[in-house]
Design an enzyme around this catalytic site. Sequence first.
Site, mmCIF file in Angstrom:
data_model
loop_
_atom_site.group_PDB
_atom_site.id
_atom_site.type_symbol
_atom_site.label_atom_id
_atom_site.label_comp_id
_atom_site.label_asym_id
_atom_site.label_seq_id
_atom_site.Cartn_x
_atom_site.Cartn_y
_atom_site.Cartn_z
ATOM 1 N N HIS A 78 87.633 79.642 -24.382
ATOM 2 C CA HIS A 78 88.963 80.111 -25.252
ATOM 3 C C HIS A 78 89.867 81.239 -24.744
ATOM 4 O O HIS A 78 88.961 82.002 -24.099
ATOM 5 C CB HIS A 78 88.624 80.011 -26.833
ATOM 6 C CG HIS A 78 87.770 81.580 -26.979
ATOM 7 N ND1 HIS A 78 88.393 82.656 -27.197
ATOM 8 C CD2 HIS A 78 86.403 81.731 -26.960
ATOM 9 C CE1 HIS A 78 87.631 83.539 -27.464
ATOM 10 N NE2 HIS A 78 86.251 83.010 -27.353
ATOM 11 N N ASP A 197 85.949 88.917 -24.014
ATOM 12 C CA ASP A 197 85.594 87.431 -24.863
ATOM 13 C C ASP A 197 86.981 86.968 -25.069
ATOM 14 O O ASP A 197 87.784 87.492 -26.059
ATOM 15 C CB ASP A 197 84.973 88.059 -26.228
ATOM 16 C CG ASP A 197 84.939 86.962 -27.162
ATOM 17 O OD1 ASP A 197 84.813 85.776 -26.846
ATOM 18 O OD2 ASP A 197 84.426 87.488 -28.477
ATOM 19 N N GLU A 231 89.590 80.000 -31.539
ATOM 20 C CA GLU A 231 88.171 80.191 -31.470
ATOM 21 C C GLU A 231 87.918 81.342 -32.380
ATOM 22 O O GLU A 231 87.003 81.202 -33.168
ATOM 23 C CB GLU A 231 87.614 80.326 -30.001
ATOM 24 C CG GLU A 231 85.874 80.360 -30.194
ATOM 25 C CD GLU A 231 85.469 81.846 -30.570
ATOM 26 O OE1 GLU A 231 84.255 81.802 -30.909
ATOM 27 O OE2 GLU A 231 86.033 82.661 -30.455
ATOM 28 N N GLU A 232 88.658 82.389 -32.190
ATOM 29 C CA GLU A 232 88.556 83.724 -32.789
ATOM 30 C C GLU A 232 88.965 83.502 -34.389
ATOM 31 O O GLU A 232 88.453 84.499 -35.175
ATOM 32 C CB GLU A 232 89.383 84.962 -32.428
ATOM 33 C CG GLU A 232 88.985 85.082 -30.996
ATOM 34 C CD GLU A 232 87.406 85.827 -30.885
ATOM 35 O OE1 GLU A 232 87.039 85.815 -32.030
ATOM 36 O OE2 GLU A 232 87.218 86.038 -29.621
ATOM 37 N N ASP A 252 80.908 81.717 -23.598
ATOM 38 C CA ASP A 252 81.449 82.665 -24.444
ATOM 39 C C ASP A 252 80.681 84.077 -24.188
ATOM 40 O O ASP A 252 79.542 84.062 -23.434
ATOM 41 C CB ASP A 252 81.476 82.484 -25.637
ATOM 42 C CG ASP A 252 82.704 82.886 -26.510
ATOM 43 O OD1 ASP A 252 83.045 83.962 -26.385
ATOM 44 O OD2 ASP A 252 83.240 82.219 -27.564
ATOM 45 N N HIS A 332 83.881 92.853 -29.189
ATOM 46 C CA HIS A 332 84.909 93.046 -30.201
ATOM 47 C C HIS A 332 85.159 94.432 -30.475
ATOM 48 O O HIS A 332 85.812 94.995 -31.339
ATOM 49 C CB HIS A 332 84.688 92.401 -31.580
ATOM 50 C CG HIS A 332 84.886 90.882 -31.571
ATOM 51 N ND1 HIS A 332 85.028 89.916 -32.563
ATOM 52 C CD2 HIS A 332 85.132 89.996 -30.583
ATOM 53 C CE1 HIS A 332 85.246 88.806 -32.146
ATOM 54 N NE2 HIS A 332 85.377 88.688 -31.010
#
Length: 394
Positions: A78, A197, A231-232, A252, A332
């Site tokens: 992604h 990510d 995706e997030e 990922d 994150h």
Amino acid sequence: MTARKPHPLKLDLDYLRQVLLELLEIPSPSGRTDHIQQYVGERLSALGISSKLTRRGALGACLPGPRETGADRAIVVHTDTIGGMVKRLKENGRLEVTPVGTHSARFAEGAHVRIFTDDLDRVVTGQILPLKASGHRYNEGVDLQGVGWELVEVRVDEPVTDEAGLRALGIDAGDFVALLPNPMITSSGYVKSRHLDDKAGVAAVLTAFKAMVEAGVTPAVTAHLLVTVTEEIGHGASHGLDPDVAEIVSVDAAVVAPGQQSREDAATLAMGDGVGPFDYHLTRNLARIAGEHGIDLVRDVFDYYRSDVAAAVEAGAHARVALLGFGVDATHGHERTHLDGLAHLTQLLCLYLQSDLVFPEWDAEPEGQLADFPSLAVQPASEDGPREGPIGID
């Protein structure tokens, strides 16, 4: 192209670094991803690989295999990232922001941002600050303030002091706020940046596809690439997969933290995440491939984690699913990985693409007789197949 026994391929790691840095510099919070999808499409085109875009923005491409019939596989990554959105124009000329994706305001504090207005020629810069940002004004109150999105605001880099001033800049609720990545590759091979990510995963996959093309290697089965853009926010690979796909491998970020086995300098095979276990047969096959070729691969289980394949399965994908990762410290947040881990991941992808499906004959059809399922390859089962009538306990 000619098919041959799976073998390690020459990797263009300079390409991987360049693509990664270019991906990181393209803002792509979930919901605003057209630019980065165009970039990925252009990179694929340069490799001679055509691509298509779905209505919802997912990009699909493929490396054709030698078989005209049977099942395919898919690699899923992604390009969307966490970010923010303007929730309210504040009376003090600053912006209340709400998160896009799941991430803590703790790591947003201090971030430099771009605010994208509806005027494509105008981008406003700013910075996310806690409400109590001045040490000389609040003293210990700075440390006593809690953490939360309601406790931060965006200070825009324009001379505005009220809501009217913000509107004059063209800013309104719903405008995207992208956190600048500030990427750096150190002399020791560490890659530090926001949004690794999953942009590091995208770079690894593109590098693997490049290695396959330049080596003239045909994948064992047709290999689809699906690049998702939600995706997030949980949607991920909920659409865009070819119906012939029997195996899906998501690429990922893997979690490097206390209590986890993932490392920044190794590839990771996820055995399970917050949604549940990944496919028993496919995960063991990936581990076998890595072991046979000396790939530094660790196994791990993630608690608070969800990937593209979760959305695919929930949407009804009739396929085995697995997840390969690159170890990321402080996911994150202030993320960091290592080029060695990305190289191991990329080489494993090359080997996987050259390998056949776990059950190539069985998976050629979406279903079959229970007695014909080749369980003995990876799980204990009766060599004579299932018995007739109820199974007793000896």
